[in-house]
Design an enzyme around this catalytic site. Sequence first.
Site, short mmCIF file in Angstrom:
data_model
loop_
_atom_site.label_atom_id
_atom_site.label_comp_id
_atom_site.label_asym_id
_atom_site.label_seq_id
_atom_site.Cartn_x
_atom_site.Cartn_y
_atom_site.Cartn_z
N TYR A 62 0.78 -1.31 0.09
CA TYR A 62 0.04 0.02 0.13
C TYR A 62 0.87 1.43 0.08
O TYR A 62 1.72 1.44 0.90
CB TYR A 62 -1.00 -0.01 1.13
CG TYR A 62 -2.10 -0.97 1.02
CD1 TYR A 62 -2.19 -1.73 -0.06
CD2 TYR A 62 -2.85 -1.45 1.97
CE1 TYR A 62 -3.40 -2.61 -0.34
CE2 TYR A 62 -3.97 -2.32 2.00
CZ TYR A 62 -4.05 -2.80 0.91
OH TYR A 62 -5.21 -3.78 0.67
N GLY A 237 -18.36 4.71 -2.38
CA GLY A 237 -19.08 5.99 -2.33
C GLY A 237 -20.10 6.22 -3.26
O GLY A 237 -20.78 6.99 -3.32
N GLU A 245 -21.22 9.51 -11.86
CA GLU A 245 -20.94 9.44 -13.20
C GLU A 245 -21.07 8.13 -14.02
O GLU A 245 -20.43 7.19 -13.59
CB GLU A 245 -19.59 9.96 -13.55
CG GLU A 245 -19.13 11.07 -12.87
CD GLU A 245 -17.66 11.27 -12.12
OE1 GLU A 245 -16.87 10.57 -13.05
OE2 GLU A 245 -17.49 11.68 -11.04
N1 LIG Z 1 -7.60 -7.82 -0.09
C1 LIG Z 1 -7.52 -7.06 -1.45
O1 LIG Z 1 -7.44 -7.51 -2.42
C2 LIG Z 1 -7.91 -5.69 -1.33
C3 LIG Z 1 -8.15 -4.72 -2.27
C4 LIG Z 1 -8.64 -3.34 -2.18
C5 LIG Z 1 -8.79 -3.00 -0.87
N2 LIG Z 1 -8.38 -3.84 0.33
C6 LIG Z 1 -8.39 -3.24 1.60
O2 LIG Z 1 -9.87 -2.78 1.74
C7 LIG Z 1 -9.82 -1.35 2.28
C8 LIG Z 1 -11.03 -0.53 1.38
O3 LIG Z 1 -11.09 -0.82 0.14
P1 LIG Z 1 -11.57 0.52 -0.54
O4 LIG Z 1 -10.71 1.62 -0.42
O5 LIG Z 1 -11.66 0.19 -2.06
O6 LIG Z 1 -13.19 0.65 -0.16
P2 LIG Z 1 -14.49 1.51 0.32
O7 LIG Z 1 -14.29 1.61 1.68
O8 LIG Z 1 -15.28 0.90 -0.43
O9 LIG Z 1 -13.86 2.79 -0.63
C9 LIG Z 1 -13.26 4.07 0.22
C10 LIG Z 1 -12.68 5.07 -0.97
O10 LIG Z 1 -14.09 5.32 -1.59
C11 LIG Z 1 -13.86 6.79 -1.29
N3 LIG Z 1 -15.18 7.22 -1.02
C12 LIG Z 1 -16.10 6.52 -0.10
N4 LIG Z 1 -17.25 7.45 0.07
C13 LIG Z 1 -17.24 8.57 -0.83
C14 LIG Z 1 -17.92 9.65 -1.19
N5 LIG Z 1 -19.20 9.60 -0.50
N6 LIG Z 1 -17.63 10.45 -2.21
C15 LIG Z 1 -16.37 10.27 -2.73
N7 LIG Z 1 -15.53 9.32 -2.34
C16 LIG Z 1 -16.04 8.26 -1.39
C17 LIG Z 1 -12.98 7.10 -0.15
O11 LIG Z 1 -12.50 8.48 -0.45
P3 LIG Z 1 -12.27 9.37 0.84
O12 LIG Z 1 -10.83 8.69 1.42
O13 LIG Z 1 -12.15 10.62 0.24
O14 LIG Z 1 -13.21 9.06 2.05
C18 LIG Z 1 -11.71 6.08 -0.39
O15 LIG Z 1 -11.15 6.43 -1.49
C19 LIG Z 1 -8.62 -0.99 1.64
O16 LIG Z 1 -8.02 0.29 2.72
C20 LIG Z 1 -7.68 -2.20 1.95
O17 LIG Z 1 -7.28 -2.27 3.30
C21 LIG Z 1 -8.22 -5.11 -0.02
#
Ligand SMILES: NC(=O)c1ccc[n+]([C@@H]2O[C@H](COP(=O)([O-])OP(=O)(O)OC[C@H]3O[C@@H](n4cnc5c(N)ncnc54)[C@H](OP(=O)(O)O)[C@@H]3O)[C@@H](O)[C@H]2O)c1
Length: 325
Positions: A62, A237, A245
Amino acid sequence: MKKTIPLQKRGIPASRLVLGCMGFGGGWNRNPVTADDLKQAHAAVETALAAGITMFDHADIYAYGKAEQVFGQVLRERPGLREQMVLQSKCGIRFDEGTGRPARYDFSAEHILSSVDGILSRLGVESLDILLLHRPDPLMEPEEVADAFSKLKQAGKVKGFGVSNMSPAQIRFLQSHLDAPLLVNQLELNLAKLDWLEAGVLVNQQEGAEVSFPEGTIEFCWMEQIQIQAWSPLAKGVFTGREPENQPESVRLTAALVREMAERKGTAPEAIVLAWLMRHPAGIQPVLGTIRPERIQASAEALQVSLSREEWYSLYVSSRGRKMP
Ligand SMILES: NC(=O)c1ccc[n+]([C@@H]2O[C@H](COP(=O)([O-])OP(=O)(O)OC[C@H]3O[C@@H](n4cnc5c(N)ncnc54)[C@H](OP(=O)(O)O)[C@@H]3O)[C@@H](O)[C@H]2O)c1
Protein backbone atom coordinates in the site's frame (compact mmCIF):
# COMPACT_ATOMS: atom_id res chain seq x y z
CA MET A 1 -28.85 -9.99 19.73
CA LYS A 2 -25.24 -9.04 18.90
CA LYS A 3 -23.57 -11.67 16.76
CA THR A 4 -20.08 -12.85 17.67
CA ILE A 5 -17.91 -12.92 14.56
CA PRO A 6 -15.53 -15.82 13.82
CA LEU A 7 -12.33 -14.01 14.88
CA GLN A 8 -13.91 -13.16 18.24
CA LYS A 9 -15.01 -16.78 18.63
CA ARG A 10 -11.36 -17.74 18.27
CA GLY A 11 -10.43 -15.35 21.06
CA ILE A 12 -8.97 -12.61 18.85
CA PRO A 13 -10.26 -9.24 20.11
CA ALA A 14 -11.22 -8.01 16.64
CA SER A 15 -13.61 -5.08 16.30
CA ARG A 16 -16.71 -5.50 14.17
CA LEU A 17 -15.35 -2.94 11.67
CA VAL A 18 -11.78 -2.77 10.38
CA LEU A 19 -9.99 0.34 9.18
CA GLY A 20 -8.29 -0.40 5.85
CA CYS A 21 -5.05 1.53 5.50
CA MET A 22 -4.59 1.58 1.72
CA GLY A 23 -5.19 5.35 1.73
CA PHE A 24 -2.52 6.14 4.32
CA GLY A 25 0.89 7.57 3.45
CA GLY A 26 0.10 10.01 0.65
CA GLY A 27 -1.00 7.67 -2.14
CA TRP A 28 0.57 5.60 -4.87
CA ASN A 29 3.71 7.61 -5.56
CA ARG A 30 7.34 7.47 -4.51
CA ASN A 31 7.32 10.87 -2.79
CA PRO A 32 8.45 10.86 0.83
CA VAL A 33 5.87 10.77 3.61
CA THR A 34 4.99 14.36 4.53
CA ALA A 35 4.01 16.05 7.78
CA ASP A 36 0.46 16.30 6.38
CA ASP A 37 0.37 12.54 5.71
CA LEU A 38 1.42 11.95 9.32
CA LYS A 39 -1.18 14.36 10.66
CA GLN A 40 -3.88 12.70 8.57
CA ALA A 41 -2.78 9.25 9.82
CA HIS A 42 -2.94 10.40 13.45
CA ALA A 43 -6.44 11.79 12.92
CA ALA A 44 -7.69 8.61 11.21
CA VAL A 45 -6.27 6.30 13.88
CA GLU A 46 -7.59 8.45 16.69
CA THR A 47 -11.07 8.69 15.14
CA ALA A 48 -11.18 4.95 14.53
CA LEU A 49 -10.16 4.08 18.10
CA ALA A 50 -12.62 6.57 19.56
CA ALA A 51 -15.36 4.90 17.48
CA GLY A 52 -14.40 1.43 18.75
CA ILE A 53 -12.54 0.35 15.60
CA THR A 54 -9.42 -1.38 16.90
CA MET A 55 -8.50 -3.61 13.98
CA PHE A 56 -6.36 -2.25 11.13
CA ASP A 57 -5.71 -3.78 7.72
CA HIS A 58 -2.46 -3.16 5.83
CA ALA A 59 -0.51 -4.65 2.94
CA ASP A 60 3.20 -4.39 2.23
CA ILE A 61 2.41 -2.74 -1.12
CA TYR A 62 0.00 0.00 0.00
CA ALA A 63 1.35 3.33 -1.19
CA TYR A 64 4.56 1.42 -1.97
CA GLY A 65 5.17 0.76 1.72
CA LYS A 66 4.40 4.32 2.86
CA ALA A 67 1.04 3.32 4.38
CA GLU A 68 2.78 1.04 6.90
CA GLN A 69 5.60 3.51 7.32
CA VAL A 70 3.35 6.40 8.36
CA PHE A 71 1.26 4.11 10.55
CA GLY A 72 4.50 3.00 12.25
CA GLN A 73 5.34 6.65 12.86
CA VAL A 74 1.96 7.11 14.56
CA LEU A 75 2.64 4.09 16.79
CA ARG A 76 6.10 5.38 17.72
CA GLU A 77 4.67 8.78 18.66
CA ARG A 78 1.91 7.22 20.76
CA PRO A 79 3.43 4.45 22.84
CA GLY A 80 0.88 2.04 24.25
CA LEU A 81 -1.37 2.27 21.20
CA ARG A 82 -0.20 -0.96 19.59
CA GLU A 83 -1.46 -3.03 22.54
CA GLN A 84 -4.99 -1.74 21.90
CA MET A 85 -4.95 -2.92 18.28
CA VAL A 86 -5.31 -6.02 16.16
CA LEU A 87 -2.85 -5.52 13.30
CA GLN A 88 -3.22 -7.36 10.01
CA SER A 89 -1.11 -7.05 6.87
CA LYS A 90 -0.72 -8.87 3.57
CA CYS A 91 2.05 -10.01 1.27
CA GLY A 92 2.43 -11.86 -2.00
CA ILE A 93 1.97 -9.10 -4.61
CA ARG A 94 5.12 -7.67 -6.15
CA PHE A 95 5.44 -4.73 -8.50
CA ASP A 96 8.02 -4.60 -11.27
CA GLU A 97 10.32 -2.73 -8.86
CA GLY A 98 11.88 -0.92 -11.83
CA THR A 99 13.98 -3.94 -12.71
CA GLY A 100 12.25 -4.91 -15.92
CA ARG A 101 10.74 -7.96 -14.21
CA PRO A 102 6.95 -8.19 -14.46
CA ALA A 103 4.54 -7.27 -11.70
CA ARG A 104 3.71 -10.67 -10.24
CA TYR A 105 2.52 -12.73 -7.31
CA ASP A 106 5.09 -14.45 -5.12
CA PHE A 107 4.28 -16.98 -2.40
CA SER A 108 7.85 -18.30 -2.22
CA ALA A 109 9.06 -18.80 1.34
CA GLU A 110 11.89 -16.38 0.67
CA HIS A 111 9.50 -13.62 -0.39
CA ILE A 112 7.00 -14.23 2.43
CA LEU A 113 9.76 -14.13 5.05
CA SER A 114 11.46 -11.03 3.71
CA SER A 115 8.12 -9.30 3.20
CA VAL A 116 7.18 -9.84 6.86
CA ASP A 117 10.53 -8.45 7.98
CA GLY A 118 9.78 -5.34 5.90
CA ILE A 119 6.26 -5.03 7.33
CA LEU A 120 7.47 -5.32 10.94
CA SER A 121 10.23 -2.83 10.39
CA ARG A 122 7.96 -0.25 8.70
CA LEU A 123 5.29 -0.64 11.38
CA GLY A 124 7.96 -0.70 14.11
CA VAL A 125 6.26 -3.63 15.88
CA GLU A 126 7.54 -6.99 17.02
CA SER A 127 4.68 -9.05 15.69
CA LEU A 128 1.64 -9.03 13.43
CA ASP A 129 -1.61 -10.48 14.69
CA ILE A 130 -2.62 -11.76 11.26
CA LEU A 131 -0.81 -12.12 7.92
CA LEU A 132 -2.85 -12.64 4.74
CA LEU A 133 -1.70 -13.95 1.38
CA HIS A 134 -2.94 -11.15 -0.84
CA ARG A 135 -3.99 -12.83 -4.13
CA PRO A 136 -3.66 -16.45 -5.24
CA ASP A 137 -0.26 -17.21 -6.79
CA PRO A 138 -0.58 -19.94 -9.47
CA LEU A 139 3.00 -20.98 -8.71
CA MET A 140 2.31 -21.51 -5.01
CA GLU A 141 4.03 -24.56 -3.49
CA PRO A 142 1.94 -25.25 -0.39
CA GLU A 143 4.78 -26.99 1.51
CA GLU A 144 6.88 -23.87 1.06
CA VAL A 145 4.10 -21.62 2.37
CA ALA A 146 3.61 -23.98 5.34
CA ASP A 147 7.33 -23.82 6.07
CA ALA A 148 7.34 -20.00 5.93
CA PHE A 149 4.26 -19.79 8.17
CA SER A 150 5.76 -22.08 10.81
CA LYS A 151 9.06 -20.16 10.81
CA LEU A 152 7.17 -16.89 11.26
CA LYS A 153 5.07 -18.33 14.06
CA GLN A 154 8.05 -19.87 15.87
CA ALA A 155 9.97 -16.60 15.63
CA GLY A 156 6.99 -14.80 17.18
CA LYS A 157 6.69 -12.57 14.11
CA VAL A 158 3.13 -13.56 13.13
CA LYS A 159 0.42 -15.00 15.36
CA GLY A 160 -2.11 -16.21 12.78
CA PHE A 161 -2.58 -16.52 9.02
CA GLY A 162 -5.27 -16.04 6.43
CA VAL A 163 -5.86 -15.43 2.74
CA SER A 164 -7.50 -12.95 0.44
CA ASN A 165 -9.44 -13.38 -2.81
CA MET A 166 -9.45 -17.17 -2.58
CA SER A 167 -12.06 -19.78 -3.48
CA PRO A 168 -13.04 -22.68 -1.20
CA ALA A 169 -10.96 -25.10 -3.32
CA GLN A 170 -7.86 -22.91 -3.01
CA ILE A 171 -8.33 -22.52 0.74
CA ARG A 172 -8.90 -26.25 1.26
CA PHE A 173 -5.79 -27.07 -0.76
CA LEU A 174 -3.57 -24.70 1.21
CA GLN A 175 -5.17 -25.64 4.52
CA SER A 176 -4.38 -29.33 3.94
CA HIS A 177 -0.67 -28.46 4.27
CA LEU A 178 -0.96 -26.27 7.37
CA ASP A 179 -1.12 -27.25 11.00
CA ALA A 180 -3.16 -24.24 12.14
CA PRO A 181 -6.51 -23.10 10.71
CA LEU A 182 -6.60 -20.22 8.25
CA LEU A 183 -8.38 -17.38 10.04
CA VAL A 184 -9.52 -14.96 7.34
CA ASN A 185 -10.60 -14.71 3.70
CA GLN A 186 -10.80 -11.09 2.47
CA LEU A 187 -12.99 -10.62 -0.61
CA GLU A 188 -14.60 -7.79 -2.56
CA LEU A 189 -18.16 -7.71 -1.24
CA ASN A 190 -20.52 -4.76 -1.32
CA LEU A 191 -23.93 -3.53 -2.36
CA ALA A 192 -22.75 -2.76 -5.92
CA LYS A 193 -20.85 -5.97 -6.67
CA LEU A 194 -23.50 -8.55 -5.89
CA ASP A 195 -22.02 -11.73 -7.32
CA TRP A 196 -21.34 -13.05 -3.82
CA LEU A 197 -25.14 -13.24 -3.36
CA GLU A 198 -26.14 -13.93 -6.94
CA ALA A 199 -24.00 -17.09 -6.95
CA GLY A 200 -26.33 -18.54 -4.34
CA VAL A 201 -29.61 -17.04 -5.54
CA LEU A 202 -29.21 -17.99 -9.23
CA VAL A 203 -28.43 -21.68 -8.77
CA ASN A 204 -30.27 -23.59 -11.47
CA GLN A 205 -30.99 -20.42 -13.49
CA GLN A 206 -29.56 -19.49 -16.90
CA GLU A 207 -28.62 -16.02 -15.59
CA GLY A 208 -26.37 -17.70 -13.02
CA ALA A 209 -23.91 -18.57 -15.81
CA GLU A 210 -22.72 -14.95 -15.78
CA VAL A 211 -21.91 -14.76 -12.11
CA SER A 212 -18.22 -14.50 -11.31
CA PHE A 213 -18.00 -15.62 -7.72
CA PRO A 214 -17.10 -19.17 -6.67
CA GLU A 215 -20.32 -20.73 -5.50
CA GLY A 216 -20.29 -21.75 -1.85
CA THR A 217 -17.46 -19.41 -0.77
CA ILE A 218 -19.56 -17.69 1.85
CA GLU A 219 -21.02 -20.95 3.19
CA PHE A 220 -17.60 -22.65 3.24
CA CYS A 221 -15.90 -19.85 5.18
CA TRP A 222 -18.83 -19.58 7.57
CA MET A 223 -18.82 -23.33 8.23
CA GLU A 224 -15.06 -23.38 8.81
CA GLN A 225 -15.16 -20.29 11.06
CA ILE A 226 -12.98 -18.41 8.58
CA GLN A 227 -13.60 -14.70 9.06
CA ILE A 228 -15.05 -13.18 5.90
CA GLN A 229 -13.78 -9.64 5.46
CA ALA A 230 -15.27 -7.31 2.84
CA TRP A 231 -12.90 -5.06 0.92
CA SER A 232 -14.43 -2.02 -0.81
CA PRO A 233 -17.43 -2.25 1.54
CA LEU A 234 -18.58 1.29 0.69
CA ALA A 235 -18.37 0.47 -3.04
CA LYS A 236 -16.13 3.54 -3.22
CA GLY A 237 -19.00 5.79 -2.22
CA VAL A 238 -21.37 5.27 -5.19
CA PHE A 239 -24.37 4.97 -2.86
CA THR A 240 -23.24 7.50 -0.29
CA GLY A 241 -22.67 10.77 -2.07
CA ARG A 242 -20.05 10.25 -4.77
CA GLU A 243 -21.22 11.74 -8.06
CA PRO A 244 -22.76 8.83 -9.97
CA GLU A 245 -20.99 9.54 -13.30
CA ASN A 246 -21.82 6.89 -15.90
CA GLN A 247 -23.41 4.72 -13.26
CA PRO A 248 -26.42 2.58 -14.19
CA GLU A 249 -29.92 3.68 -13.22
CA SER A 250 -29.96 1.02 -10.47
CA VAL A 251 -27.06 2.76 -8.70
CA ARG A 252 -28.83 6.12 -8.75
CA LEU A 253 -32.06 4.62 -7.47
CA THR A 254 -30.26 2.63 -4.78
CA ALA A 255 -28.32 5.71 -3.67
CA ALA A 256 -31.69 7.48 -3.25
CA LEU A 257 -33.07 4.54 -1.26
CA VAL A 258 -29.96 4.49 0.96
CA ARG A 259 -30.36 8.23 1.60
CA GLU A 260 -34.05 7.87 2.39
CA MET A 261 -33.44 4.93 4.76
CA ALA A 262 -30.62 6.81 6.50
CA GLU A 263 -32.90 9.82 7.05
CA ARG A 264 -35.69 7.63 8.40
CA LYS A 265 -33.32 5.91 10.83
CA GLY A 266 -31.51 9.12 11.76
CA THR A 267 -28.13 7.81 10.64
CA ALA A 268 -25.54 8.29 7.88
CA PRO A 269 -25.84 6.71 4.41
CA GLU A 270 -22.46 4.96 5.00
CA ALA A 271 -23.99 3.28 8.04
CA ILE A 272 -26.83 1.83 5.92
CA VAL A 273 -24.49 0.44 3.27
CA LEU A 274 -22.27 -1.19 5.92
CA ALA A 275 -25.16 -2.42 8.07
CA TRP A 276 -26.47 -4.11 4.92
CA LEU A 277 -23.24 -6.16 4.70
CA MET A 278 -23.23 -6.83 8.44
CA ARG A 279 -26.85 -8.03 8.37
CA HIS A 280 -25.65 -11.18 6.59
CA PRO A 281 -25.63 -13.96 9.18
CA ALA A 282 -22.07 -15.10 8.32
CA GLY A 283 -20.75 -12.15 10.36
CA ILE A 284 -18.96 -10.24 7.58
CA GLN A 285 -16.34 -7.75 8.76
CA PRO A 286 -16.23 -4.63 6.54
CA VAL A 287 -12.75 -3.17 5.88
CA LEU A 288 -13.33 0.57 5.41
CA GLY A 289 -11.18 2.36 2.89
CA THR A 290 -11.61 5.96 3.95
CA ILE A 291 -9.15 7.86 6.09
CA ARG A 292 -11.38 10.93 6.48
CA PRO A 293 -12.42 11.31 10.13
CA GLU A 294 -15.98 12.35 9.21
CA ARG A 295 -16.47 9.28 6.99
CA ILE A 296 -14.96 6.97 9.61
CA GLN A 297 -17.42 8.35 12.15
CA ALA A 298 -20.34 8.04 9.74
CA SER A 299 -19.30 4.44 9.03
CA ALA A 300 -19.05 3.57 12.71
CA GLU A 301 -22.74 4.45 13.08
CA ALA A 302 -23.38 1.13 11.32
CA LEU A 303 -22.75 -0.55 14.68
CA GLN A 304 -26.03 0.95 15.92
CA VAL A 305 -28.14 0.18 12.84
CA SER A 306 -30.19 -2.93 12.39
CA LEU A 307 -31.99 -3.73 9.16
CA SER A 308 -35.10 -5.82 8.91
CA ARG A 309 -35.27 -8.64 6.39
CA GLU A 310 -37.54 -6.42 4.25
CA GLU A 311 -35.15 -3.45 4.39
CA TRP A 312 -32.20 -5.72 3.52
CA TYR A 313 -34.05 -7.16 0.52
CA SER A 314 -35.26 -3.78 -0.71
CA LEU A 315 -31.62 -2.62 -0.96
CA TYR A 316 -30.53 -5.87 -2.62
CA VAL A 317 -33.37 -5.88 -5.16
CA SER A 318 -32.88 -2.19 -5.92
CA SER A 319 -29.18 -2.68 -6.61
CA ARG A 320 -29.63 -5.84 -8.69
CA GLY A 321 -32.06 -3.79 -10.79
CA ARG A 322 -34.67 -6.52 -11.18
CA LYS A 323 -36.97 -8.63 -9.04
CA MET A 324 -35.81 -11.78 -7.32
CA PRO A 325 -36.16 -14.81 -9.62
N1 LIG B 1 -7.59 -7.79 -0.35
C1 LIG B 1 -7.62 -7.05 -1.41
O1 LIG B 1 -7.35 -7.48 -2.55
C2 LIG B 1 -7.98 -5.60 -1.26
C3 LIG B 1 -8.22 -4.79 -2.40
C4 LIG B 1 -8.57 -3.45 -2.18
C5 LIG B 1 -8.69 -2.94 -0.89
N2 LIG B 1 -8.42 -3.75 0.19
C6 LIG B 1 -8.57 -3.26 1.59
O2 LIG B 1 -9.89 -2.80 1.73
C7 LIG B 1 -9.89 -1.43 2.19
C8 LIG B 1 -11.08 -0.74 1.60
O3 LIG B 1 -11.01 -0.73 0.19
P1 LIG B 1 -11.57 0.49 -0.67
O4 LIG B 1 -10.80 1.70 -0.38
O5 LIG B 1 -11.66 0.02 -2.07
O6 LIG B 1 -13.03 0.59 0.01
P2 LIG B 1 -14.24 1.56 0.22
O7 LIG B 1 -14.35 1.82 1.68
O8 LIG B 1 -15.40 0.97 -0.50
O9 LIG B 1 -13.88 2.90 -0.56
C9 LIG B 1 -13.15 3.92 0.04
C10 LIG B 1 -12.77 4.89 -1.06
O10 LIG B 1 -13.98 5.44 -1.59
C11 LIG B 1 -13.98 6.84 -1.38
N3 LIG B 1 -15.32 7.28 -0.97
C12 LIG B 1 -16.13 6.70 -0.06
N4 LIG B 1 -17.27 7.40 0.05
C13 LIG B 1 -17.17 8.44 -0.79
C14 LIG B 1 -18.03 9.52 -1.15
N5 LIG B 1 -19.24 9.66 -0.60
N6 LIG B 1 -17.61 10.42 -2.03
C15 LIG B 1 -16.38 10.29 -2.61
N7 LIG B 1 -15.50 9.28 -2.33
C16 LIG B 1 -15.91 8.37 -1.44
C17 LIG B 1 -13.00 7.09 -0.25
O11 LIG B 1 -12.51 8.39 -0.35
P3 LIG B 1 -12.14 9.22 0.99
O12 LIG B 1 -10.82 8.63 1.47
O13 LIG B 1 -12.05 10.59 0.48
O14 LIG B 1 -13.22 9.00 1.99
C18 LIG B 1 -11.96 6.02 -0.51
O15 LIG B 1 -11.07 6.43 -1.54
C19 LIG B 1 -8.52 -0.89 1.77
O16 LIG B 1 -8.09 0.19 2.58
C20 LIG B 1 -7.65 -2.11 1.99
O17 LIG B 1 -7.32 -2.22 3.35
C21 LIG B 1 -8.09 -5.06 0.01
